[in-house]
Design a protein around this motif. Structure first.
Motif, PDB file in Angstrom:
ATOM      1  N   GLN A  29       0.817  -1.213   0.000  1.00 24.90           N
ATOM      2  CA  GLN A  29       0.000   0.000   0.000  1.00 24.90           C
ATOM      3  C   GLN A  29       0.857   1.271   0.000  1.00 24.90           C
ATOM      4  O   GLN A  29       0.549   2.224  -0.717  1.00 24.90           O
ATOM      5  CB  GLN A  29      -0.933   0.000   1.220  1.00 24.90           C
ATOM      6  N   GLU A  30       1.922   1.282   0.784  1.00 27.75           N
ATOM      7  CA  GLU A  30       2.768   2.468   0.875  1.00 27.75           C
ATOM      8  C   GLU A  30       3.376   2.821  -0.483  1.00 27.75           C
ATOM      9  O   GLU A  30       3.486   3.995  -0.836  1.00 27.75           O
ATOM     10  CB  GLU A  30       3.894   2.258   1.895  1.00 27.75           C
ATOM     11  N   GLU A  31       3.779   1.815  -1.249  1.00 25.54           N
ATOM     12  CA  GLU A  31       4.338   2.053  -2.577  1.00 25.54           C
ATOM     13  C   GLU A  31       3.251   2.538  -3.532  1.00 25.54           C
ATOM     14  O   GLU A  31       3.475   3.438  -4.342  1.00 25.54           O
ATOM     15  CB  GLU A  31       4.974   0.775  -3.114  1.00 25.54           C
ATOM     16  N   ASN A  32       2.080   1.949  -3.434  1.00 29.19           N
ATOM     17  CA  ASN A  32       0.965   2.343  -4.285  1.00 29.19           C
ATOM     18  C   ASN A  32       0.527   3.772  -3.989  1.00 29.19           C
ATOM     19  O   ASN A  32       0.124   4.493  -4.901  1.00 29.19           O
ATOM     20  CB  ASN A  32      -0.206   1.366  -4.093  1.00 29.19           C
ATOM     21  N   ASP A  33       0.620   4.182  -2.730  1.00 27.32           N
ATOM     22  CA  ASP A  33       0.244   5.546  -2.358  1.00 27.32           C
ATOM     23  C   ASP A  33       1.137   6.582  -3.040  1.00 27.32           C
ATOM     24  O   ASP A  33       0.695   7.691  -3.323  1.00 27.32           O
ATOM     25  CB  ASP A  33       0.324   5.743  -0.845  1.00 27.32           C
ATOM     26  N   LEU A  34       2.382   6.215  -3.314  1.00 26.83           N
ATOM     27  CA  LEU A  34       3.322   7.137  -3.957  1.00 26.83           C
ATOM     28  C   LEU A  34       3.004   7.352  -5.432  1.00 26.83           C
ATOM     29  O   LEU A  34       3.085   8.462  -5.940  1.00 26.83           O
ATOM     30  CB  LEU A  34       4.757   6.625  -3.817  1.00 26.83           C
ATOM     31  N   GLN A  36       0.775   5.157  -8.943  1.00 21.69           N
ATOM     32  CA  GLN A  36       0.083   3.971  -9.463  1.00 21.69           C
ATOM     33  C   GLN A  36      -0.308   4.210 -10.912  1.00 21.69           C
ATOM     34  O   GLN A  36      -0.305   5.345 -11.378  1.00 21.69           O
ATOM     35  CB  GLN A  36      -1.134   3.586  -8.634  1.00 21.69           C
ATOM     36  N   ILE A  37      -0.611   3.117 -11.577  1.00 19.88           N
ATOM     37  CA  ILE A  37      -1.095   3.186 -12.954  1.00 19.88           C
ATOM     38  C   ILE A  37      -2.620   3.211 -12.891  1.00 19.88           C
ATOM     39  O   ILE A  37      -3.234   2.338 -12.259  1.00 19.88           O
ATOM     40  CB  ILE A  37      -0.613   1.978 -13.782  1.00 19.88           C
ATOM     41  N   ALA A  38      -3.219   4.204 -13.517  1.00 20.45           N
ATOM     42  CA  ALA A  38      -4.682   4.310 -13.529  1.00 20.45           C
ATOM     43  C   ALA A  38      -5.282   3.035 -14.095  1.00 20.45           C
ATOM     44  O   ALA A  38      -4.833   2.518 -15.113  1.00 20.45           O
ATOM     45  CB  ALA A  38      -5.107   5.512 -14.362  1.00 20.45           C
ATOM     46  N   GLY A  39      -6.277   2.511 -13.405  1.00 25.21           N
ATOM     47  CA  GLY A  39      -6.936   1.291 -13.843  1.00 25.21           C
ATOM     48  C   GLY A  39      -6.379   0.039 -13.199  1.00 25.21           C
ATOM     49  O   GLY A  39      -6.949  -1.036 -13.324  1.00 25.21           O
ATOM     50  N   GLY A  40      -5.274   0.182 -12.478  1.00 24.66           N
ATOM     51  CA  GLY A  40      -4.699  -0.976 -11.799  1.00 24.66           C
ATOM     52  C   GLY A  40      -5.423  -1.267 -10.500  1.00 24.66           C
ATOM     53  O   GLY A  40      -5.980  -0.375  -9.863  1.00 24.66           O
ATOM     54  N   ARG A  41      -5.413  -2.518 -10.115  1.00 29.48           N
ATOM     55  CA  ARG A  41      -6.043  -2.929  -8.853  1.00 29.48           C
ATOM     56  C   ARG A  41      -4.943  -3.356  -7.895  1.00 29.48           C
ATOM     57  O   ARG A  41      -4.120  -4.205  -8.220  1.00 29.48           O
ATOM     58  CB  ARG A  41      -6.989  -4.103  -9.085  1.00 29.48           C
ATOM     59  N   LEU A  42      -4.935  -2.779  -6.708  1.00 28.43           N
ATOM     60  CA  LEU A  42      -3.929  -3.114  -5.709  1.00 28.43           C
ATOM     61  C   LEU A  42      -4.280  -4.436  -5.036  1.00 28.43           C
ATOM     62  O   LEU A  42      -5.309  -4.550  -4.358  1.00 28.43           O
ATOM     63  CB  LEU A  42      -3.823  -2.006  -4.658  1.00 28.43           C
ATOM     64  N   ILE A  43      -3.426  -5.420  -5.238  1.00 29.48           N
ATOM     65  CA  ILE A  43      -3.509  -6.696  -4.527  1.00 29.48           C
ATOM     66  C   ILE A  43      -2.075  -7.027  -4.130  1.00 29.48           C
ATOM     67  O   ILE A  43      -1.337  -7.637  -4.909  1.00 29.48           O
ATOM     68  CB  ILE A  43      -4.116  -7.826  -5.389  1.00 29.48           C
ATOM     69  N   PRO A  44      -1.650  -6.573  -2.947  1.00 28.89           N
ATOM     70  CA  PRO A  44      -0.272  -6.830  -2.526  1.00 28.89           C
ATOM     71  C   PRO A  44       0.061  -8.326  -2.575  1.00 28.89           C
ATOM     72  O   PRO A  44      -0.793  -9.178  -2.300  1.00 28.89           O
ATOM     73  CB  PRO A  44      -0.235  -6.300  -1.098  1.00 28.89           C
ATOM     74  N   MET A  45       1.307  -8.597  -2.939  1.00 31.27           N
ATOM     75  CA  MET A  45       1.732  -9.977  -3.144  1.00 31.27           C
ATOM     76  C   MET A  45       1.397 -10.871  -1.950  1.00 31.27           C
ATOM     77  O   MET A  45       0.965 -12.008  -2.124  1.00 31.27           O
ATOM     78  CB  MET A  45       3.233 -10.013  -3.430  1.00 31.27           C
ATOM     79  N   GLN A  46       1.559 -10.361  -0.758  1.00 28.74           N
ATOM     80  CA  GLN A  46       1.284 -11.170   0.435  1.00 28.74           C
ATOM     81  C   GLN A  46      -0.201 -11.474   0.613  1.00 28.74           C
ATOM     82  O   GLN A  46      -0.563 -12.353   1.377  1.00 28.74           O
ATOM     83  CB  GLN A  46       1.826 -10.479   1.684  1.00 28.74           C
ATOM     84  N   GLN A  47      -1.076 -10.760  -0.083  1.00 31.22           N
ATOM     85  CA  GLN A  47      -2.519 -10.976   0.033  1.00 31.22           C
ATOM     86  C   GLN A  47      -3.107 -11.763  -1.133  1.00 31.22           C
ATOM     87  O   GLN A  47      -4.305 -12.051  -1.138  1.00 31.22           O
ATOM     88  CB  GLN A  47      -3.231  -9.624   0.103  1.00 31.22           C
ATOM     89  N   THR A  48      -2.293 -12.113  -2.097  1.00 31.72           N
ATOM     90  CA  THR A  48      -2.804 -12.726  -3.327  1.00 31.72           C
ATOM     91  C   THR A  48      -3.635 -13.973  -3.065  1.00 31.72           C
ATOM     92  O   THR A  48      -4.756 -14.094  -3.561  1.00 31.72           O
ATOM     93  CB  THR A  48      -1.656 -13.044  -4.296  1.00 31.72           C
ATOM     94  N   LEU A  49      -3.111 -14.919  -2.313  1.00 36.30           N
ATOM     95  CA  LEU A  49      -3.860 -16.157  -2.067  1.00 36.30           C
ATOM     96  C   LEU A  49      -5.184 -15.898  -1.368  1.00 36.30           C
ATOM     97  O   LEU A  49      -6.205 -16.499  -1.710  1.00 36.30           O
ATOM     98  CB  LEU A  49      -3.020 -17.138  -1.259  1.00 36.30           C
ATOM     99  N   ALA A  50      -5.201 -14.994  -0.415  1.00 34.61           N
ATOM    100  CA  ALA A  50      -6.426 -14.693   0.327  1.00 34.61           C
ATOM    101  C   ALA A  50      -7.455 -13.967  -0.547  1.00 34.61           C
ATOM    102  O   ALA A  50      -8.645 -13.981  -0.234  1.00 34.61           O
ATOM    103  CB  ALA A  50      -6.098 -13.843   1.554  1.00 34.61           C
ATOM    104  N   ARG A  51      -7.012 -13.375  -1.649  1.00 35.40           N
ATOM    105  CA  ARG A  51      -7.917 -12.569  -2.477  1.00 35.40           C
ATOM    106  C   ARG A  51      -8.147 -13.178  -3.867  1.00 35.40           C
ATOM    107  O   ARG A  51      -8.614 -12.500  -4.772  1.00 35.40           O
ATOM    108  CB  ARG A  51      -7.357 -11.158  -2.587  1.00 35.40           C
ATOM    109  N   LEU A  52      -7.847 -14.462  -4.024  1.00 36.61           N
ATOM    110  CA  LEU A  52      -8.030 -15.113  -5.319  1.00 36.61           C
ATOM    111  C   LEU A  52      -9.450 -15.014  -5.846  1.00 36.61           C
ATOM    112  O   LEU A  52      -9.669 -14.965  -7.058  1.00 36.61           O
ATOM    113  CB  LEU A  52      -7.611 -16.587  -5.249  1.00 36.61           C
ATOM    114  N   ASP A  53     -10.430 -14.961  -4.953  1.00 40.16           N
ATOM    115  CA  ASP A  53     -11.819 -14.878  -5.397  1.00 40.16           C
ATOM    116  C   ASP A  53     -12.087 -13.605  -6.202  1.00 40.16           C
ATOM    117  O   ASP A  53     -12.999 -13.566  -7.023  1.00 40.16           O
ATOM    118  CB  ASP A  53     -12.776 -14.971  -4.209  1.00 40.16           C
ATOM    119  N   GLU A  54     -11.275 -12.567  -6.022  1.00 39.13           N
ATOM    120  CA  GLU A  54     -11.433 -11.336  -6.793  1.00 39.13           C
ATOM    121  C   GLU A  54     -11.008 -11.504  -8.256  1.00 39.13           C
ATOM    122  O   GLU A  54     -11.308 -10.654  -9.081  1.00 39.13           O
ATOM    123  CB  GLU A  54     -10.596 -10.213  -6.165  1.00 39.13           C
ATOM    124  N   LEU A  55     -10.335 -12.598  -8.552  1.00 40.00           N
ATOM    125  CA  LEU A  55      -9.813 -12.809  -9.901  1.00 40.00           C
ATOM    126  C   LEU A  55     -10.689 -13.718 -10.752  1.00 40.00           C
ATOM    127  O   LEU A  55     -10.414 -13.908 -11.929  1.00 40.00           O
ATOM    128  CB  LEU A  55      -8.397 -13.401  -9.819  1.00 40.00           C
TER     129      LEU A  55
END
Length: 66
Positions: A29-34, A36-55
């Protein structure tokens, strides 16, 4: 089909011409706050498995991760 690696020009072209793909920002999140590319969705690498349903809507569509 998108190759395993794509360059920035190809992603820019996809953003302009291909509405049916997902652009994932896998940084924290801290890097994204600095910046980001418009249209991108923030899903930090450490959260990927927990958020697979979003894909699920993108199972058959290109996904670009940066």
């Amino acid at each position: 089909m998108i190759p395993l690696e794509v360059d920035t020009h190809s992603v820019h072209l996809m953003l302009d011409t291909q509405p049916e793909f997902l652009l994932i920002d896998c940084r924290e999140q801290e890097e994204n706050d600095l910046c980001q590319i418009a249209g991108g969705r923030l899903i930090p690498m450490q959260q990927t498995l927990a958020r697979l349903d979003e894909l699920t809507d993108y199972q058959d569509k290109p996904i670009v991760v940066y």
